[in-house]
Motif scaffolding. Sequence first.
Motif, PDB file in Angstrom:
ATOM      1  N   LEU A  60      22.660  30.066 -12.224  1.00 35.83           N
ATOM      2  CA  LEU A  60      22.809  30.633 -10.890  1.00 35.83           C
ATOM      3  C   LEU A  60      23.903  29.902 -10.116  1.00 35.83           C
ATOM      4  N   ALA A  61      23.983  28.582 -10.264  1.00 33.24           N
ATOM      5  CA  ALA A  61      25.028  27.808  -9.590  1.00 33.24           C
ATOM      6  C   ALA A  61      26.411  28.211 -10.110  1.00 33.24           C
ATOM      7  N   VAL A  62      26.546  28.388 -11.417  1.00 31.05           N
ATOM      8  CA  VAL A  62      27.822  28.828 -11.999  1.00 31.05           C
ATOM      9  C   VAL A  62      28.173  30.227 -11.498  1.00 31.05           C
ATOM     10  N   GLU A  63      27.195  31.115 -11.497  1.00 29.35           N
ATOM     11  CA  GLU A  63      27.433  32.488 -11.033  1.00 29.35           C
ATOM     12  C   GLU A  63      27.800  32.516  -9.548  1.00 29.35           C
ATOM     13  N   ASN A  64      27.133  31.720  -8.735  1.00 30.16           N
ATOM     14  CA  ASN A  64      27.465  31.659  -7.308  1.00 30.16           C
ATOM     15  C   ASN A  64      28.896  31.161  -7.110  1.00 30.16           C
ATOM     16  N   PHE A  65      29.290  30.126  -7.850  1.00 28.66           N
ATOM     17  CA  PHE A  65      30.660  29.619  -7.790  1.00 28.66           C
ATOM     18  C   PHE A  65      31.634  30.713  -8.210  1.00 28.66           C
ATOM     19  N   ARG A  66      31.325  31.378  -9.316  1.00 33.46           N
ATOM     20  CA  ARG A  66      32.199  32.433  -9.841  1.00 33.46           C
ATOM     21  C   ARG A  66      32.444  33.518  -8.800  1.00 33.46           C
ATOM     22  N   PHE A  67      31.380  34.028  -8.201  1.00 41.55           N
ATOM     23  CA  PHE A  67      31.535  35.124  -7.248  1.00 41.55           C
ATOM     24  C   PHE A  67      32.178  34.656  -5.945  1.00 41.55           C
ATOM     25  N   GLU A  68      31.848  33.453  -5.491  1.00 40.61           N
ATOM     26  CA  GLU A  68      32.439  32.929  -4.260  1.00 40.61           C
ATOM     27  C   GLU A  68      33.941  32.734  -4.411  1.00 40.61           C
ATOM     28  N   LYS A  69      34.370  32.282  -5.590  1.00 46.07           N
ATOM     29  CA  LYS A  69      35.784  32.032  -5.859  1.00 46.07           C
ATOM     30  C   LYS A  69      36.483  33.232  -6.503  1.00 46.07           C
ATOM     31  N   ARG A  70      35.750  34.332  -6.670  1.00 46.14           N
ATOM     32  CA  ARG A  70      36.292  35.566  -7.262  1.00 46.14           C
ATOM     33  C   ARG A  70      36.911  35.317  -8.639  1.00 46.14           C
ATOM     34  N   MET A  71      36.186  34.576  -9.458  1.00 43.26           N
ATOM     35  CA  MET A  71      36.650  34.275 -10.807  1.00 43.26           C
ATOM     36  C   MET A  71      36.447  35.509 -11.685  1.00 43.26           C
ATOM     37  N   PRO A  72      37.333  35.745 -12.657  1.00 45.82           N
ATOM     38  CA  PRO A  72      37.238  36.955 -13.474  1.00 45.82           C
ATOM     39  C   PRO A  72      36.094  36.966 -14.492  1.00 45.82           C
ATOM     40  N   SER A  73      35.570  35.798 -14.857  1.00 46.48           N
ATOM     41  CA  SER A  73      34.512  35.744 -15.870  1.00 46.48           C
ATOM     42  C   SER A  73      33.742  34.431 -15.757  1.00 46.48           C
ATOM     43  N   ARG A  74      32.593  34.373 -16.432  1.00 44.93           N
ATOM     44  CA  ARG A  74      31.844  33.108 -16.498  1.00 44.93           C
ATOM     45  C   ARG A  74      32.669  32.039 -17.181  1.00 44.93           C
ATOM     46  N   ALA A  75      33.356  32.435 -18.262  1.00 50.41           N
ATOM     47  CA  ALA A  75      34.162  31.467 -19.006  1.00 50.41           C
ATOM     48  C   ALA A  75      35.237  30.861 -18.109  1.00 50.41           C
ATOM     49  N   ALA A  76      35.911  31.692 -17.318  1.00 52.18           N
ATOM     50  CA  ALA A  76      36.945  31.186 -16.410  1.00 52.18           C
ATOM     51  C   ALA A  76      36.323  30.242 -15.381  1.00 52.18           C
ATOM     52  N   ALA A  77      35.139  30.582 -14.883  1.00 53.77           N
ATOM     53  CA  ALA A  77      34.457  29.736 -13.901  1.00 53.77           C
ATOM     54  C   ALA A  77      34.092  28.384 -14.523  1.00 53.77           C
ATOM     55  N   VAL A  78      33.577  28.395 -15.732  1.00 56.46           N
ATOM     56  CA  VAL A  78      33.207  27.136 -16.398  1.00 56.46           C
ATOM     57  C   VAL A  78      34.452  26.300 -16.666  1.00 56.46           C
ATOM     58  N   ARG A  79      35.560  26.926 -17.122  1.00 53.64           N
ATOM     59  CA  ARG A  79      36.805  26.182 -17.342  1.00 53.64           C
ATOM     60  C   ARG A  79      37.298  25.566 -16.035  1.00 53.64           C
ATOM     61  N   GLU A  80      37.210  26.317 -14.930  1.00 54.85           N
ATOM     62  CA  GLU A  80      37.655  25.786 -13.642  1.00 54.85           C
ATOM     63  C   GLU A  80      36.771  24.629 -13.190  1.00 54.85           C
ATOM     64  N   LEU A  81      35.470  24.741 -13.381  1.00 56.70           N
ATOM     65  CA  LEU A  81      34.572  23.638 -13.022  1.00 56.70           C
ATOM     66  C   LEU A  81      34.864  22.401 -13.865  1.00 56.70           C
ATOM     67  N   LEU A  82      35.131  22.584 -15.162  1.00 55.19           N
ATOM     68  CA  LEU A  82      35.505  21.456 -16.018  1.00 55.19           C
ATOM     69  C   LEU A  82      36.814  20.832 -15.546  1.00 55.19           C
ATOM     70  N   ARG A  83      37.798  21.675 -15.234  1.00 53.31           N
ATOM     71  CA  ARG A  83      39.092  21.182 -14.765  1.00 53.31           C
ATOM     72  C   ARG A  83      38.927  20.366 -13.484  1.00 53.31           C
ATOM     73  N   ARG A  84      38.126  20.900 -12.547  1.00 47.50           N
ATOM     74  CA  ARG A  84      37.900  20.190 -11.282  1.00 47.50           C
ATOM     75  C   ARG A  84      37.173  18.875 -11.509  1.00 47.50           C
ATOM     76  N   GLY A  85      36.196  18.870 -12.388  1.00 50.36           N
ATOM     77  CA  GLY A  85      35.465  17.638 -12.687  1.00 50.36           C
ATOM     78  C   GLY A  85      36.365  16.591 -13.312  1.00 50.36           C
ATOM     79  N   LEU A  86      37.199  17.004 -14.261  1.00 53.56           N
ATOM     80  CA  LEU A  86      38.132  16.063 -14.877  1.00 53.56           C
ATOM     81  C   LEU A  86      39.152  15.564 -13.869  1.00 53.56           C
ATOM     82  N   ALA A  87      39.624  16.444 -12.997  1.00 54.03           N
ATOM     83  CA  ALA A  87      40.586  16.032 -11.972  1.00 54.03           C
ATOM     84  C   ALA A  87      39.946  15.034 -11.005  1.00 54.03           C
TER      85      ALA A  87
END
Length: 75
Positions: A20-47
């Motif tokens: 639900l947290a991933v889905e909320n992030f995805r829709f709030e940020k208008r991400m095209p897919s779950r995979a894109a949302a997870v990649r963005e969360l990983l990128r942000r965490g690494l950054a």
Amino acid sequence: MSELERPERLQIMLSGEELLAVENFRFEKRMPSRAAAVRELLRRGLAAEGFLSAEVGVKSQDFGVLDKDTNGTDT
């Protein structure tokens, strides 16, 4: 058959609350897919940990865990 752009697969298990947290992030940020949302969360965490610096103005098709340099290699 053409070569996949992202040939590596990573499977994870999530609780209902985590999904639900991933889905909320995805829709709030208008991400095209779950995979894109997870990649963005990983990128942000690494950054955030100093492993790479976040970039501004990246297109949805460019979302990835690692950024590519001008030669097309992972940085």
